[in-house]
Design a protein around this motif. Structure first.
Motif, short mmCIF file in Angstrom:
data_model
loop_
_atom_site.label_atom_id
_atom_site.label_comp_id
_atom_site.label_asym_id
_atom_site.label_seq_id
_atom_site.Cartn_x
_atom_site.Cartn_y
_atom_site.Cartn_z
N ALA A 94 -11.22 37.48 20.03
CA ALA A 94 -12.59 37.25 20.49
C ALA A 94 -13.59 37.64 19.41
N THR A 95 -13.37 38.76 18.75
CA THR A 95 -14.27 39.21 17.68
C THR A 95 -14.26 38.22 16.53
N LEU A 96 -13.09 37.79 16.11
CA LEU A 96 -12.98 36.85 14.99
C LEU A 96 -13.63 35.51 15.33
N ALA A 97 -13.55 35.10 16.59
CA ALA A 97 -14.11 33.81 17.02
C ALA A 97 -15.57 33.92 17.43
N ASP A 98 -16.10 35.15 17.47
CA ASP A 98 -17.49 35.40 17.86
C ASP A 98 -17.77 34.90 19.27
N VAL A 99 -16.84 35.20 20.17
CA VAL A 99 -17.05 34.92 21.60
C VAL A 99 -16.78 36.22 22.35
N SER A 100 -17.20 36.28 23.59
CA SER A 100 -16.97 37.50 24.37
C SER A 100 -15.50 37.63 24.72
N VAL A 101 -15.06 38.86 24.92
CA VAL A 101 -13.68 39.10 25.30
C VAL A 101 -13.38 38.42 26.63
N GLU A 102 -14.34 38.46 27.54
CA GLU A 102 -14.16 37.86 28.86
C GLU A 102 -13.96 36.35 28.74
N TYR A 103 -14.74 35.72 27.83
CA TYR A 103 -14.62 34.26 27.70
C TYR A 103 -13.29 33.88 27.06
N TYR A 104 -12.88 34.64 26.02
CA TYR A 104 -11.60 34.30 25.42
C TYR A 104 -10.46 34.52 26.40
N ALA A 105 -10.53 35.60 27.19
CA ALA A 105 -9.49 35.85 28.18
C ALA A 105 -9.42 34.70 29.19
N LYS A 106 -10.58 34.15 29.53
CA LYS A 106 -10.62 33.01 30.45
C LYS A 106 -9.91 31.80 29.83
N GLY B 120 -5.93 29.68 30.55
CA GLY B 120 -5.74 28.24 30.73
C GLY B 120 -6.97 27.50 31.16
N ALA B 121 -8.06 28.20 31.41
CA ALA B 121 -9.30 27.55 31.87
C ALA B 121 -10.10 27.07 30.66
N ILE B 122 -9.59 26.03 30.02
CA ILE B 122 -10.18 25.57 28.77
C ILE B 122 -11.11 24.38 28.97
N GLY B 123 -11.11 23.82 30.16
CA GLY B 123 -11.97 22.67 30.44
C GLY B 123 -13.43 22.99 30.18
N GLY B 124 -14.13 22.10 29.49
CA GLY B 124 -15.54 22.29 29.20
C GLY B 124 -15.82 23.07 27.94
N ALA B 125 -14.79 23.61 27.28
CA ALA B 125 -15.00 24.35 26.03
C ALA B 125 -15.56 23.41 24.97
N LEU C 95 -13.84 25.74 20.21
CA LEU C 95 -12.45 25.44 19.88
C LEU C 95 -12.19 25.61 18.39
N ASP C 96 -13.15 25.19 17.56
CA ASP C 96 -13.02 25.39 16.12
C ASP C 96 -12.95 26.87 15.77
N ALA C 97 -13.79 27.65 16.42
CA ALA C 97 -13.81 29.09 16.16
C ALA C 97 -12.49 29.74 16.56
N ILE C 98 -11.94 29.33 17.69
CA ILE C 98 -10.64 29.85 18.12
C ILE C 98 -9.55 29.44 17.14
N ALA C 99 -9.61 28.19 16.69
CA ALA C 99 -8.61 27.71 15.73
C ALA C 99 -8.66 28.51 14.43
N ARG C 100 -9.86 28.81 13.96
CA ARG C 100 -9.99 29.61 12.73
C ARG C 100 -9.49 31.03 12.95
N ALA C 101 -9.82 31.62 14.09
CA ALA C 101 -9.39 32.99 14.37
C ALA C 101 -7.87 33.10 14.43
N LEU C 102 -7.22 32.08 14.96
CA LEU C 102 -5.77 32.09 15.10
C LEU C 102 -5.06 31.48 13.90
N LEU C 103 -5.84 31.11 12.87
CA LEU C 103 -5.28 30.54 11.63
C LEU C 103 -4.42 29.31 11.91
N LEU C 104 -4.89 28.47 12.83
CA LEU C 104 -4.14 27.27 13.18
C LEU C 104 -4.15 26.28 12.03
#
Length: 304
Positions: free
Chosen positions: A42-54, A58-63, A68-77
């Motif tokens: 969450a810190t690396l993606a600059d989103v809240s912990v609560e949002y990343y946990a959501k 599996g609740a990814i609809g509407g992201a 999604l790009d930020a999550i991909a960068r944080a996870l080194l996809l």
């Protein structure tokens, strides 16, 4: 396939693969997991912990794409993993093909004369068409000779995944069997992300999961990949070991289908063995031809 479960398992498996050092974070003492914590992602993606946990539930609809790009960068996809994440998100939004044209029936590819004409013009390499379900739809003459162990006595449409995991002959045909198995499943995973409602692929995954422990384990790893280009080793029952370069070409007239071409380096032992295989295929004597003797001095280990 359950989209929420797919998203959850994919994100969790990617997070588990990234160490703090890889992400540029201090490892710190008393870590209970080898990978990143949710808070760190969450810190690396600059989103809240609560949002990343959501999202990870599996609740990814509407992201949004930016999230999604930020999550991909944080996870080194890598590129394929990033695309898979976007495919899963689009499926959650009810757009399973991510804007791609809807797939036509594979009967179009099989019955179109021009496609067979193209295949038949390729005489020095193995050429074949496969669909998203790993069905081998059409081949050139050399391709049929090359995949003789897969075609067998005929019957149902030859399928690369069934051959890989259910036919003992595949362990002779693929000297690097474990690598081929990982590649096969990862390609199927990527296809499932693009179109999770593909009934044929669902049925194939169910069949292989039931009949192969190895497939079931690899499917659970949630690794994805695209084919593209590279080099593979084969051990043909007639001509012995072949080292072939491959190129994958998308067939735009038939979404989901690709044209694969295997060629050998000019002047190499593999090129000579391909010519020998082509000669036997043309004379119709491939099944009766004696196996070529190999030795370590010619560059072939003569493996079975």
């Amino acid at each position: 396939m359950d989209n929420k479960a797919e998203v959850r398992e994919f994100l969790m498996s990617r997070r588990a693969k990234i160490t703090p050092e890889q992400a540029g974070l201090p490892a710190g003492p008393n870590r209970r997991v080898a990978g990143l914590r949710r808070t760190e992602v969450a810190t690396l993606a600059d989103v809240s912990v609560e949002y990343y946990a959501k999202l990870e539930r599996g609740a990814i609809g509407g992201a949004s794409s930016s999230v999604l790009d930020a999550i991909a960068r944080a996870l080194l996809l890598d590129d394929t993993e990033r695309t898979h994440l976007f495919d899963l998100a689009r499926a959650a939004d009810g757009i399973p093909l991510s804007g791609r044209p809807r797939r036509r029936s594979t009967k179009n590819a099989i019955s179109r004369p021009s496609l067979h004409w193209v295949l038949n013009t390729i005489t020095d390499g193995v050429a074949f068409v496969r669909d998203q379900n790993q069905d081998l739809l059409a081949t050139n003459e050399l391709g049929r000779a090359f995949y003789a162990p897969l075609f067998g006595a005929g019957g149902r449409t030859p399928n690369l995944a069934r051959f890989q995991f259910l036919d003992p002959a595949s362990r002779d045909f693929y000297p690097d069997w474990e690598l081929f198995a990982e590649m096969c499943v990862a390609i199927m995973r990527a296809e499932a992300g693009r179109d999770p409602n593909d009934k044929g692929l669902q049925d194939l995954v169910g069949e292989l999961s039931t009949r192969s422990d190895v497939f079931r384990q690899l499917w659970g790893a949630h690794d994805v990949r695209t084919h593209g280009t590279g080099t593979k080793r084969f051990n043909h029952p007639v001509v012995g070991e072949l080292t072939l370069a491959y190129e994958e070409l998308i067939i735009t007239a038939d979404p989901g289908c690709v044209l694969m071409i295997y060629t050998a380096e000019p002047g190499s032992p593999s090129a000579e063995r391909l010519r020998l295989l082509a000669s036997w295929a043309a004379t119709g004597s491939i099944a009766a031809a004696p196996r070529q003797e190999t030795s370590n001095t010619t560059g072939s280990p003569g493996r079975r």
